[in-house]
Design a protein around this motif. Sequence first.
Motif, short mmCIF file in Angstrom:
data_model
loop_
_atom_site.label_atom_id
_atom_site.label_comp_id
_atom_site.label_asym_id
_atom_site.label_seq_id
_atom_site.Cartn_x
_atom_site.Cartn_y
_atom_site.Cartn_z
N SER B 39 4.90 9.97 11.02
CA SER B 39 4.38 11.01 10.15
C SER B 39 2.86 11.01 10.30
O SER B 39 2.29 10.08 10.87
CB SER B 39 4.76 10.73 8.71
OG SER B 39 4.12 11.64 7.85
N PRO B 117 6.11 8.49 -9.59
CA PRO B 117 7.35 7.72 -9.41
C PRO B 117 8.33 8.39 -8.46
O PRO B 117 9.16 7.72 -7.85
CB PRO B 117 7.94 7.65 -10.82
CG PRO B 117 6.82 7.97 -11.74
CD PRO B 117 5.84 8.82 -11.00
N ASN B 118 8.24 9.69 -8.30
CA ASN B 118 9.19 10.38 -7.43
C ASN B 118 8.73 10.46 -5.99
O ASN B 118 9.46 10.95 -5.14
CB ASN B 118 9.44 11.79 -7.96
CG ASN B 118 10.20 11.75 -9.25
OD1 ASN B 118 11.16 10.99 -9.38
ND2 ASN B 118 9.76 12.52 -10.22
N VAL B 120 7.88 8.97 -2.42
CA VAL B 120 8.29 7.79 -1.67
C VAL B 120 7.17 7.34 -0.74
O VAL B 120 6.85 8.02 0.22
CB VAL B 120 9.55 8.09 -0.86
CG1 VAL B 120 9.95 6.87 -0.07
CG2 VAL B 120 10.66 8.51 -1.79
N SER B 121 6.54 6.23 -1.08
CA SER B 121 5.50 5.68 -0.21
C SER B 121 5.70 4.18 -0.13
O SER B 121 5.74 3.50 -1.15
CB SER B 121 4.12 6.00 -0.76
OG SER B 121 3.15 5.23 -0.09
N LYS B 122 5.86 3.68 1.08
CA LYS B 122 6.11 2.24 1.22
C LYS B 122 4.87 1.44 0.93
O LYS B 122 4.92 0.23 0.78
CB LYS B 122 6.60 1.96 2.65
CG LYS B 122 7.94 2.59 2.93
CD LYS B 122 8.34 2.41 4.38
CE LYS B 122 9.56 3.26 4.69
NZ LYS B 122 9.82 3.37 6.11
N TYR B 123 3.73 2.09 0.91
CA TYR B 123 2.46 1.40 0.73
C TYR B 123 1.82 1.65 -0.63
O TYR B 123 0.65 1.37 -0.80
CB TYR B 123 1.50 1.82 1.83
CG TYR B 123 1.32 0.79 2.91
CD1 TYR B 123 1.37 -0.57 2.60
CD2 TYR B 123 1.08 1.15 4.22
CE1 TYR B 123 1.20 -1.52 3.58
CE2 TYR B 123 0.92 0.20 5.22
CZ TYR B 123 0.98 -1.13 4.88
OH TYR B 123 0.81 -2.07 5.86
N GLU B 125 1.81 0.12 -3.17
CA GLU B 125 1.25 -1.09 -3.77
C GLU B 125 -0.26 -1.21 -3.58
O GLU B 125 -0.93 -1.89 -4.34
CB GLU B 125 1.91 -2.33 -3.15
CG GLU B 125 3.33 -2.52 -3.60
CD GLU B 125 4.10 -3.41 -2.64
OE1 GLU B 125 3.58 -4.47 -2.27
OE2 GLU B 125 5.22 -3.02 -2.26
#
Lengths: 306, 525, 301
Positions: B39, B117-118, B120-123, B125
Amino acid sequence: MFTFILRRLLLAIPVLFVVISLTFLLMRLTPGNPFSADRAIPPAVLKKLEAKYQLNGTLWQQYTGYLSDLARGDLRLSTKYLNRSVNEILAQTLPVSATLGSLAFVIALGSGVVLGSYAAVHQNGWQDRAAMFTALLGISLPAFILAPLAILVFAIYLPIFPVAGWGDLDQIVLPAICLALPFAATIARLMRTSMLEVLRLDFVRTARAKGLPEHVVIFRHALKVAILPVVSYSGPLAASILTGSIVVEQIFKIPGLGPFFINSVLNRDLFMVGGTVLVYSVTLILFNIVVDVLYFVLDRRIKLDS
Amino acid sequence: MRARLFFLTSFCLLVLFSACTRLVEKADFTFINGVEPESLDPAIVTGQPDGRICLALFEGLTSRNAAGAIQPGMAERWEISPDGKTYTFHLRDTKWSNGDPVTAHDFEKSWERVLNPNFVSKYAEQLYYIDRGEEYKLGKVTDFKQVGVRALDERTLEVRLKNPTPFFLDLCSFTTLLPVHLPSIAKWGDDWIKPGKLVSNGAYQLEDWRIDNFIRLKANPHYWRADTVHLKIIDALPISNASTAFNLFYAGKADMIIDKSLIPTLLLSEIRNQPYFQANPFLATYFYRFNTTRKPFNDARVRQALALAIDKERIVTRITKAGEQPAGSFTPPGIPGYTPPVGLELNLAKARELLTQAGFPNGKGFPKFEILYNNSELNKQIATEIQSMWHDQLGLQVGLRTQEWKVYLNTLDSLDYDVARSSWVGDYNDPNTFLDCYITDRGNNRTGYSNPEYDRLVTEANTLHDPAARMAKLKQAETILVERDAPIAPLYYYIGIALFDRTKIGGFEPNVVDEHPLRELFRRN
Amino acid sequence: MTSDQPHLLKLPCWRDPSFLACVGFVVVLVIAAIAGPSFTGYRYDEMGPQFSPPSWKHWCGTDFLGYDLLTRLLYGARISLLVGFVGAFVSLTIGVAYGAISGYIGGWVDNVLMRALDVLYSLPRIVFVIVLVAALEKPSNIWITKLGLHDIIPDARLLLLFIGLGLVEWLTMARIVRGQVLVLKELSFVQAAKALGQSHARILWQHLLPNMLGIILIYLTLTIPVVILEESFLSFLGLGVQAPAPSWGSILSESAQYINPLRIYWWLLVFPAGFMALTLLALNFIGDTLRDALDPRSQKK
């Protein structure tokens, strides 16, 4: 003829259904999550991802959902290449693979037929032995050795062709030859056998007796009949070229479908695998029907001729 | 027949021509970037090749220069409160590639997008250092106004942090914290990252993106220092086959190979003597994990013994060969203010003694176990070496198990292994990016390791404002990690490798974060 | 029992020197693969000096890790030939059963089975092997451990390759066998057996199968090289037989990486490629020659 085509098409439907179901189940039941990465994903994120890609719910729900989407022509989203639909990736890569494949197909067919006929005409002579030895060699080395060697020799030591890439006309020649080589060899062997048989037939003798020059006898008369086994081989040939292009495309950095297929299996990119397998199968089934029709037409014409 | 053949051939040629004709300008610079990006949305990307393109397209509050040092980016200056918890950024007067002004609201909204919250991000944090960022993401706080990010006006952004986070300015240059152009996301939806739609604020804009073929970047005329950007058109080639990459580079079709995984490892001993070879140590470690939940690896003495019996020097001289340094610590050297502990060095006598203490004299009674690695030549070679070291020196029966990437990750996560190969690349220039992994139950722990003392030290260190005291505490924690408990055995520190002709390309400086901004590169004449 | 085909061992090709050379090569190779590795003086995972060219100590040189190449090639021969033989055998079993049933029963069953075969022919079958190997590796490993078969089958990949490649290559065999059965079942001795009231299974097993052995053996020889080649293709994709013991495919896919403009360790390319090419060449040649010899049409030279 029409009922024949219709019957073949109808037969293809259950086959495609089985193919898709098998692929889906195998990919879904296998360990390895399409979303896992070297950095851990929080469980909440994973849940959302699964919902986004419709991989939540029971396996049966996922399966039927997928089937109904397929029926509508929606191959769904790739889980690896975000925001890209499988349809879109196929639309970009399939023409590339098709171009490479059809050129390789033509090369394999052309050179195989010529080499095989040549060997048959000189049966048991040194030309025959040399041609058949070359052909045997062609099917005795894997493409992933031949292709890098070809690059080294014809692109680096003798800079005739570009080393890799796609877009210019000269970039397609070397990969197409590498892809065609083993199949040219197979066709040559096939062609030799069938040509030998045909050359013994009466109508060839008649043509010779009429005093026609040898090349006219071979290419005008004998070839028409002798090529039939090659025509019926071209179905499996297309299938092999398709798989063979996986390696060639990777080594020559050609933006075709092959590398995507392998990567999608390794990445558990479920819908990409499904879409690719489906496209491969549909293409080949259609191609085979065309080949069968062609065979039928040729065969009838020959019978009418004689 | 002949007419038909002619028709067929010409049809094929026609198809060929239509597929091949590509009327594009030649790029000023072509580089080989690694695998095809998944992406180009900075909030989503995780891979290095994806990040490299994102950092060329977008610019954060801060950015890195050629030497990898943090410098002002979109923010021309900032103030930090005395307790180190509040940052006030003053943005410069600059525009997006479509002419819209870049505002503090863009940052606030972009970060809100990641923390939603909806989304989607793997990072995500990386934004948990912001006060209540984590709570918002987890849905414990529903009002974003309570999160510590606020645009005071068009050009001023105030950020409140949970703890004084000395590496926050580093983080500000990281992909997840880059601003995105929200109006175009609203307009195009998920398609906004495609050429012709993507609006960027960095040195480049996205000119073209053909999947698995090339990405073309073009200088962004609205970039605030557009006059300093030398290379106007850049092509990034996605390649995953090392030999192909090298051939292209060797034949002059690419100016640079920038991804370390694209250097044919088998050839390193040859390549490293070439004038175009460029290597620098960077923040990444190759290491082995022990499954601390499984017998006999639940015994720290066993883990220590195994770690002590690894001849790391032999691995870097015989296998990796690019000039890697053997690793004792998990955190690589080179982070300012931090000297990592020595770790466990090769000591066979001690290894045998520890093994005897653990009840396995000369390896007797030690169950047969397996080294797990993901499928690659390098991993196989290293695993084979270590297998023979443990077998010859300690008398252990060791098997090898290879799995492909996704299965391997699955196996790690479910703790279904004995010993496993791993690597970790630091996200920012601070030991925390390494040490945070081994806090109990962290997603990246993957060893089952849990030591309350370690957890306490790392957590406490991050509340300290005094850098020296903080680093001392972190070092204390890491000493426990690599010397006493040894749930992991570091093998070597990675080296960032690039191939390019230094007499032709300038603006590339070796640095520990292994980041080499494209906007800094130039051609020497 | 009568047969219209000459006995395999009495064919004229046994006087052809190049045919004999090929047979000899394969026999020597099989012996070397079985016994050879213990005579080279090295274990396949024994590390010596890296990249040492061929010498008296290492006949084929050593590779990147300092392994003795000859030892590895012989081990590789073991695995590749095993995969080739077993894979071909699996395909033979399926193909013979399918073809025999189809041809023997005939009628609409034959029709459906043959049309299905046509469709299968047109599918990219190796693609399914890829999915199969990738998907079932871990589960089958778990089962192997559970059933305590670890000592017999050290690697699930091997098992999956046997099955997968066998599943891919049975189609031609099925066609050939069906054709033979169609011819044979009309012959008098089969009709006689039928009249005597022998069961179908017995007729197939006792009368038809022995008469097809020649042609089956020939296609077996021709399937082995195809399976070996396919294993190497999978190895290149990282899905072939796994370490520690190498297959030719995995050795060759490593060799492919040494093909580069900087420096070529020629022995790492020439020996593996040579071994493989010669073996496939020999097997193909044997198969071809036998087929031509058995084919009555090509005997009127």
